[in-house]
Motif scaffolding. Sequence first.
Motif, mmCIF file in Angstrom:
data_model
loop_
_atom_site.group_PDB
_atom_site.id
_atom_site.type_symbol
_atom_site.label_atom_id
_atom_site.label_comp_id
_atom_site.label_asym_id
_atom_site.label_seq_id
_atom_site.Cartn_x
_atom_site.Cartn_y
_atom_site.Cartn_z
ATOM 1 N N ARG A 126 3.535 11.063 -6.470
ATOM 2 C CA ARG A 126 4.752 11.835 -6.215
ATOM 3 C C ARG A 126 5.858 11.531 -7.542
ATOM 4 N N LEU A 127 6.084 10.237 -7.686
ATOM 5 C CA LEU A 127 6.726 9.713 -8.966
ATOM 6 C C LEU A 127 6.384 10.231 -9.951
ATOM 7 N N PHE A 128 5.054 10.413 -10.430
ATOM 8 C CA PHE A 128 4.858 11.004 -11.447
ATOM 9 C C PHE A 128 4.992 12.393 -11.647
ATOM 10 N N GLN A 129 4.738 13.209 -10.650
ATOM 11 C CA GLN A 129 4.849 14.424 -10.512
ATOM 12 C C GLN A 129 6.588 15.087 -10.512
ATOM 13 N N LYS A 130 7.185 13.913 -10.441
ATOM 14 C CA LYS A 130 8.819 14.183 -10.483
ATOM 15 C C LYS A 130 9.177 13.894 -11.689
ATOM 16 N N TYR A 131 8.862 12.860 -12.346
ATOM 17 C CA TYR A 131 9.232 12.436 -13.776
ATOM 18 C C TYR A 131 7.931 12.201 -14.684
ATOM 19 N N PRO A 132 7.553 13.452 -15.143
ATOM 20 C CA PRO A 132 6.230 13.195 -15.877
ATOM 21 C C PRO A 132 6.423 12.962 -17.393
ATOM 22 N N PHE A 133 7.134 11.999 -17.626
ATOM 23 C CA PHE A 133 7.245 11.491 -19.096
ATOM 24 C C PHE A 133 6.526 10.117 -19.302
ATOM 25 N N PRO A 134 6.293 9.875 -20.541
ATOM 26 C CA PRO A 134 5.187 8.717 -20.802
ATOM 27 C C PRO A 134 5.979 7.433 -20.702
ATOM 28 N N ILE A 135 7.345 7.375 -20.882
ATOM 29 C CA ILE A 135 8.144 6.119 -20.755
ATOM 30 C C ILE A 135 7.879 5.533 -19.361
ATOM 31 N N LEU A 136 8.101 6.507 -18.398
ATOM 32 C CA LEU A 136 8.080 5.879 -16.992
ATOM 33 C C LEU A 136 6.509 5.814 -16.699
ATOM 34 N N ILE A 137 5.651 6.918 -16.855
ATOM 35 C CA ILE A 137 4.247 6.862 -16.479
ATOM 36 C C ILE A 137 3.528 5.347 -17.027
ATOM 37 N N ASN A 138 4.049 5.056 -18.369
ATOM 38 C CA ASN A 138 3.246 3.833 -18.860
ATOM 39 C C ASN A 138 3.665 2.767 -18.173
ATOM 40 N N SER A 139 5.113 2.455 -17.869
ATOM 41 C CA SER A 139 5.547 1.359 -16.872
ATOM 42 C C SER A 139 4.888 1.327 -15.700
ATOM 43 N N ALA A 140 4.714 2.412 -15.052
ATOM 44 C CA ALA A 140 4.196 2.314 -13.714
ATOM 45 C C ALA A 140 2.907 2.036 -13.542
ATOM 46 N N PHE A 141 2.241 2.632 -14.548
ATOM 47 C CA PHE A 141 0.512 2.175 -14.672
ATOM 48 C C PHE A 141 0.359 0.752 -15.000
ATOM 49 N N LEU A 142 1.256 -0.018 -15.874
ATOM 50 C CA LEU A 142 0.956 -1.170 -16.062
ATOM 51 C C LEU A 142 1.295 -2.158 -14.768
ATOM 52 N N LYS A 143 2.207 -1.587 -13.893
ATOM 53 C CA LYS A 143 2.575 -2.151 -12.707
ATOM 54 C C LYS A 143 1.467 -2.154 -11.906
ATOM 55 N N LEU A 144 0.911 -0.866 -11.817
ATOM 56 C CA LEU A 144 -0.432 -0.675 -10.978
ATOM 57 C C LEU A 144 -1.601 -1.518 -11.345
ATOM 58 N N ALA A 145 -1.844 -1.644 -12.728
ATOM 59 C CA ALA A 145 -2.800 -2.464 -13.393
ATOM 60 C C ALA A 145 -2.695 -4.027 -12.554
ATOM 61 N N CYS A 185 1.096 -1.269 -0.031
ATOM 62 C CA CYS A 185 0.072 -0.035 0.195
ATOM 63 C C CYS A 185 0.905 1.049 0.022
ATOM 64 N N GLU A 186 2.058 1.279 0.920
ATOM 65 C CA GLU A 186 2.924 2.337 0.729
ATOM 66 C C GLU A 186 3.370 2.645 -0.498
ATOM 67 N N ALA A 187 3.896 1.714 -1.211
ATOM 68 C CA ALA A 187 4.325 1.870 -2.539
ATOM 69 C C ALA A 187 3.455 2.243 -3.536
ATOM 70 N N VAL A 188 2.385 1.979 -3.474
ATOM 71 C CA VAL A 188 1.111 2.304 -4.304
ATOM 72 C C VAL A 188 1.070 3.808 -4.070
ATOM 73 N N VAL A 189 0.916 4.261 -2.936
ATOM 74 C CA VAL A 189 0.398 5.616 -2.587
ATOM 75 C C VAL A 189 1.494 6.677 -2.944
ATOM 76 N N ARG A 190 2.707 6.041 -3.180
ATOM 77 C CA ARG A 190 4.018 6.980 -3.345
ATOM 78 C C ARG A 190 3.753 7.338 -4.854
ATOM 79 N N PHE A 191 3.150 6.462 -5.890
ATOM 80 C CA PHE A 191 3.349 6.677 -7.199
ATOM 81 C C PHE A 191 3.023 8.099 -7.798
#
Length: 962
Positions: A50-69, A42-48
């Motif tokens: 902040r990660l998007f805010q810091k690195y707002p580019f598609p290559i990272l956001i795409n990978s992160a959302f697939l992991k969340l899915a 849960c802690e890892a999920v709720v930190r995402f």
Amino acid sequence: MASNSTKSFLADAGYGEQELDANSALMELDKGLRSGKLGEQCEAVVRFPRLFQKYPFPILINSAFLKLADVFRVGNNFLRLCVLKVTQQSEKHLEKILNVDEFVKRIFSVIHSNDPVARAITLRMLGSLASIIPERKNAHHSIRQSLDSHDNVEVEAAVFAAANFSAQSKDFAVGICNKISEMIQGLATPVDLKLKLIPILQHMHHDAILASSARQLLQQLVSAYPSTKMVIVSLHTFTLLAASSLVDTPKQIQLLLQYLKNDPRKAVKKLAIQDLKLLANKTPHTWSKENIQALCECALQTPYDSLKLGMLSVLATLSGTIAVKHYFSIASGNVGSSPRSSDLVKLAQECCYHSNRGTAAHGVRVLTNIAVSCQEKDLLTLEQDAVFGLESLLVLCSQEDSPGAQATLKIALNCMVKLAKGRPHLSQSVVETLLTQLHSAQDTARILMCHCLAAIAMQLPVLGDGMLGDLVELYKVIGRSATDKQQELLVSLATVIFVASQKALSAEVKAVIKQQLESVSNGWTVYRIARQASRMGNHDMARELYQSLLTQVASEHFYFWLNSLKEFSQAEQCLTGLQEENYSSALSCIAESLKFYHKGIASLTAASTPLNPLSFQCEFVKLRIDLLQAFSQLICTCNSLKTSPPPAIATTIAMTLGNDLQRCGRISNQMKLSMEEFRSLASRYGDLYQASFDADSATLRNVELQQQSCLLISHAIEALILDPESASFQEYGSTGAAHADSEYERRMMSVYNHVLEEVESLNRKYTPVSYMHTACLCNAIISLLKVPLSFQRYFFQKLQSTSIKLALSPSPRNPAEPIAVQNNQQLALKVEGVVQHGSKPGLFRRIQSVCLNVSSTLQSKSGQDYKMPIDNVTNEMEQRVEPHNDYFSTQFLLNFAILGTHNITVESSVKDANGIVWKTGPRTTIFVKSLEDPYSQQIRLQQQQAQQPLQQQQQRNAYTRF
């Protein structure tokens, strides 16, 4: 044990301890997602987010959302809820998901679960993703199916998803409209569910037919279900639908006024007032004279103060728009009502002295707006009523410290400023009222009243002298405590004194301010007052205050910053001793000023840090230094007419060369150089203006005035000396017509007009160059320098912060390493960017579109020197893209036919809503190495091999001859 592992996970993730790059940060969060402990997951999920805010580019956001899915697919309901919240928080990043199909597939698999809560969370997840999957038919089908569920949680989630999809998809809205209609009208549907279904109809605005059918349904509901809750929800949905579709707004205003007048329920009346306020803000032009009249009649008849207050707030909103002009205009064939005799004025006059502060404030606001917007002769009574109402409200609110009283006071003071600007003959009585009340008011009210006085004095400087005595007296007797309010009051009152004293401060006023600051103020207050002194051109006072602060700061950067400000103030103070006709003292004053400016710029450079580079401040001061040097050089050039007059043969030289100006000797060439210097400075000021996207309007106007000063002098040189015949004064004639917002601008405009008149009177009367021409130029310089320079807000304070971050792909691992491309292929360069904002985005201006300029130049050749067409040597392309949710991307096809290393530069600039282009940057560079393609290389080698035997045969033949 668990606490230790949690601590190590956080330490590994590096939050707050060290900065990780995007991949490392994502790997650390992925480690938390794969943990066996629910808490860490849960802690890892709720930190995402902040990660998007810091690195707002598609290559990272795409990978992160697939992991969340994946977590959503296999996790429990609590984890799914966490993923849902993250998705809702990161709504603006959703469109950066590249593998949308894969992402939705993993989410959608949970819709087939036997757990209704899991299905409900999935429906809410789909609803949150509606912006990127508006036309997914399987999602549409699942929502329709779930609306028939027997589980309340699932049905509520389906309603949420239906509302989101209706807003995004026309097909879904058309398909679901009948379903919603059946459910709302069905007897089996519970009332609380009907109340949740009705707001979905506000999104049925995609075309006129759909909006019309939704309106008919809402009309039936309002008639068929007269209960308070149903009427309130239906009416509000009705209003939102009308505001979106725009076609039916007049009908909606009439319907709301009908309910306001005829429905006895107070809750319904309040809702009608709220919706009328919404329509007054959004579409004031759709209000007819009859609508405003009906609202006035309702307000005059109602016995309830709260309803009267609400109706007055609607009328106050309308009174500041075009609707009030429609109300007072004369209709064709009818005699228009006079502003004095109308119900609107009668209502406002009745409410001006109401016991409720808010009602009185809105009444005064209506009167003020009518007095300012209706430019008629017979408004004397109305103006007096407005002034008396404002005075009574001022007396009432200035004695209280409550938030409500302060909010009302702000409304009254805004009205005073508007009245003083629109009706200048009333400003004297307004100022006298404020000064009288200032002595007895509470500190909080005093601060607001000082702001009001400063605003009026800026618009009407003639009132400044009159208020100065009262202000200084008040400054002497101000409280002796060091509370925050007292400190704020010291700053506000000092600001008004600086504004009111248009010339230099007298010794008495300086002594009063310094004595008061020594007794009660802290360092921050002194700095703020010094800052205001620099802004108003009181550099002598500012220098003393900066000097007193030098030993009170803890950081060396702050010390250098204050020291640079002190030096700049001292430099500007040197220029106050300038006198016309005394050119030798002018040169010494400018030289003295430059000495302090050079000290200041060295100190300012030392004050800059990588996080705060002070680029605007450094460039502004460098330009000021160069401008002073150019002025000094021009005065020396003018003096050279006396020190080295033209030689005796100058006339003969001029006749020989055919250039009449050569008879003036060396001064003509010097003047030409000087004119080019001033034009160059004007161009640099223009570049500084374009680079200052985040600056406030006053700062930009200040930079513009400096640019106009340079252009004025260059024009004067051309008109008087270099080319008097073709000089035109048409484009400079309207300079004084523009309204000046500050005393500095007013004085500069006055100098411009005076200089232009002098130049025009001398132009073509005397042949150049005479002593009158040089005297005119020197006097123009002295007149410009005698106006004290104003250091505006952006020099000290940045209220808006906007920056663009670019990412190029392909990009090399090492910035110095080139990307390899074959010369017969084109490079597809993808440019992605993110717009980053500070705490107040769009305070002064917003980015409408981003202009990307890509250019390439050949750095070094390799291989044979081919004869290539010029088009193939460089690439020069430009594209304009509009950011969506602060993100943009585009692609360029670049050609590198010539073998060698090429330098690609990508530069961004922005265009605001007014169409003005700003050179904000950034500028990014990558290197490309163009290689010969294998096929061409093979053919070339074959040709070389074929040529070798021939050459050898020729050599043998040559040997045999000998």
